[in-house]
Design a protein around this motif. Structure first.
Motif, PDB file in Angstrom:
ATOM      1  N   LEU A 102    -126.271 110.079 -30.187  1.00  0.00           N
ATOM      2  CA  LEU A 102    -126.347 109.080 -31.247  1.00  0.00           C
ATOM      3  C   LEU A 102    -126.933 107.773 -30.725  1.00  0.00           C
ATOM      4  O   LEU A 102    -127.716 107.114 -31.415  1.00  0.00           O
ATOM      5  N   GLU A 103    -126.582 107.412 -29.516  1.00  0.00           N
ATOM      6  CA  GLU A 103    -127.088 106.177 -28.917  1.00  0.00           C
ATOM      7  C   GLU A 103    -128.596 106.257 -28.665  1.00  0.00           C
ATOM      8  O   GLU A 103    -129.314 105.275 -28.807  1.00  0.00           O
ATOM      9  N   SER A 104    -129.080 107.438 -28.303  1.00  0.00           N
ATOM     10  CA  SER A 104    -130.512 107.618 -28.063  1.00  0.00           C
ATOM     11  C   SER A 104    -131.299 107.716 -29.372  1.00  0.00           C
ATOM     12  O   SER A 104    -132.525 107.826 -29.343  1.00  0.00           O
ATOM     13  N   CYS A 107    -130.452 111.612 -33.395  1.00  0.00           N
ATOM     14  CA  CYS A 107    -129.936 112.013 -34.691  1.00  0.00           C
ATOM     15  C   CYS A 107    -128.901 110.985 -35.147  1.00  0.00           C
ATOM     16  O   CYS A 107    -128.475 110.141 -34.373  1.00  0.00           O
ATOM     17  N   LYS A 108    -128.527 111.070 -36.435  1.00  0.00           N
ATOM     18  CA  LYS A 108    -127.575 110.098 -36.979  1.00  0.00           C
ATOM     19  C   LYS A 108    -126.252 110.714 -37.405  1.00  0.00           C
ATOM     20  O   LYS A 108    -125.264 110.012 -37.544  1.00  0.00           O
ATOM     21  N   HIS A 109    -126.242 112.015 -37.642  1.00  0.00           N
ATOM     22  CA  HIS A 109    -125.043 112.676 -38.164  1.00  0.00           C
ATOM     23  C   HIS A 109    -124.743 113.917 -37.322  1.00  0.00           C
ATOM     24  O   HIS A 109    -125.540 114.848 -37.278  1.00  0.00           O
ATOM     25  N   PRO A 129    -116.689 102.287 -30.297  1.00  0.00           N
ATOM     26  CA  PRO A 129    -116.945 100.843 -30.203  1.00  0.00           C
ATOM     27  C   PRO A 129    -118.343 100.540 -29.655  1.00  0.00           C
ATOM     28  O   PRO A 129    -118.980  99.576 -30.063  1.00  0.00           O
ATOM     29  N   LYS A 130    -118.828 101.394 -28.767  1.00  0.00           N
ATOM     30  CA  LYS A 130    -120.156 101.215 -28.181  1.00  0.00           C
ATOM     31  C   LYS A 130    -121.243 101.315 -29.259  1.00  0.00           C
ATOM     32  O   LYS A 130    -122.146 100.477 -29.321  1.00  0.00           O
ATOM     33  N   LEU A 131    -121.140 102.342 -30.119  1.00  0.00           N
ATOM     34  CA  LEU A 131    -122.129 102.523 -31.189  1.00  0.00           C
ATOM     35  C   LEU A 131    -121.965 101.459 -32.270  1.00  0.00           C
ATOM     36  O   LEU A 131    -122.953 100.996 -32.840  1.00  0.00           O
ATOM     37  N   ASP A 132    -120.721 101.082 -32.545  1.00  0.00           N
ATOM     38  CA  ASP A 132    -120.477 100.034 -33.539  1.00  0.00           C
ATOM     39  C   ASP A 132    -121.061  98.702 -33.073  1.00  0.00           C
ATOM     40  O   ASP A 132    -121.607  97.943 -33.872  1.00  0.00           O
ATOM     41  N   ALA A 133    -120.971  98.419 -31.761  1.00  0.00           N
ATOM     42  CA  ALA A 133    -121.524  97.174 -31.217  1.00  0.00           C
ATOM     43  C   ALA A 133    -123.045  97.145 -31.318  1.00  0.00           C
ATOM     44  O   ALA A 133    -123.640  96.078 -31.475  1.00  0.00           O
ATOM     45  N   LEU A 136    -125.314 100.661 -35.124  1.00  0.00           N
ATOM     46  CA  LEU A 136    -125.894 101.921 -35.606  1.00  0.00           C
ATOM     47  C   LEU A 136    -125.076 102.497 -36.755  1.00  0.00           C
ATOM     48  O   LEU A 136    -123.849 102.428 -36.759  1.00  0.00           O
ATOM     49  N   GLU A 137    -125.776 103.068 -37.696  1.00  0.00           N
ATOM     50  CA  GLU A 137    -125.121 103.798 -38.781  1.00  0.00           C
ATOM     51  C   GLU A 137    -125.084 105.264 -38.348  1.00  0.00           C
ATOM     52  O   GLU A 137    -126.122 105.863 -38.072  1.00  0.00           O
ATOM     53  N   TYR A 138    -123.887 105.839 -38.276  1.00  0.00           N
ATOM     54  CA  TYR A 138    -123.750 107.195 -37.758  1.00  0.00           C
ATOM     55  C   TYR A 138    -122.528 107.875 -38.359  1.00  0.00           C
ATOM     56  O   TYR A 138    -121.650 107.237 -38.922  1.00  0.00           O
ATOM     57  N   THR A 139    -122.496 109.202 -38.188  1.00  0.00           N
ATOM     58  CA  THR A 139    -121.340 110.011 -38.550  1.00  0.00           C
ATOM     59  C   THR A 139    -121.049 110.932 -37.373  1.00  0.00           C
ATOM     60  O   THR A 139    -121.935 111.625 -36.888  1.00  0.00           O
ATOM     61  N   LEU A 140    -119.809 110.911 -36.926  1.00  0.00           N
ATOM     62  CA  LEU A 140    -119.372 111.798 -35.852  1.00  0.00           C
ATOM     63  C   LEU A 140    -117.996 112.327 -36.222  1.00  0.00           C
ATOM     64  O   LEU A 140    -117.062 111.558 -36.413  1.00  0.00           O
TER      65      LEU A 140
END
Length: 148
Positions: A102-104, A107-109, A129-133, A136-140
């Motif tokens: 997700l960080e790279s 993909c987003k979901h 918290p890393k992706l939220d900082a 990024l808009e994501y689903t995991l």
């Protein structure tokens, strides 16, 4: 169709239960079944059947579901690991790999699929918290998958 699935299908057509029991007792006969590949093939077949209007493809380690209407695809990562107590702790390595994807922005979901067990019966959304900082808009999610 994967080679393991087609081989297992052919064996099941030619042999019945008594044949397998006889072969299993033979001291020189050993066989292994790749449970991960069978689980992945089961999920792929079922997802493809349940979503006839979507493009469902199987890549190296994931199943991708995409529709014509939406450009964002859903990536399913099957895993044969049994979750017994707490899904977020027992699937820590898989979650970290998904967060890296997700960080790279590959993909987003992402849904991480595991066999359903007595203590793992509901979807578990994961927030990083890393992706939220990064904003990024994501689903995991960790998803229990029924095998029958």
């Amino acid at each position: 169709m994967s080679e393991a699935y087609s081989t297992l299908h052919e064996i099941s057509r030619r042999f019945d239960r008594e044949d397998f029991e006889l072969l299993a007792k033979h001291p020189d006969f050993h066989f292994t079944i790749n449970t991960y590949e069978l689980f992945t093939q089961h999920i792929f077949t079922r997802v493809k059947r349940q979503n006839p209007d979507m493009f469902v493809t199987q890549e190296a380690s994931c199943i991708v579901i995409q529709s014509e209407a939406c450009s964002e695809a859903l990536h399913l990562y099957p895993n044969w690991k049994r979750i017994e107590e707490r899904a977020d702790f027992e699937a820590c390595d898989e979650i970290n790999r998904a967060i890296a994807l997700l960080e790279s922005k590959a993909c987003k979901h992402i849904y991480l699929l595991f066999p359903r067990s007595a203590n793992f019966r509901k979807h578990v959304p994961i927030r990083s918290p890393k992706l939220d900082a990064l904003g990024l808009e994501y689903t995991l999610k960790l998803v229990p998958y029924v095998i029958y």
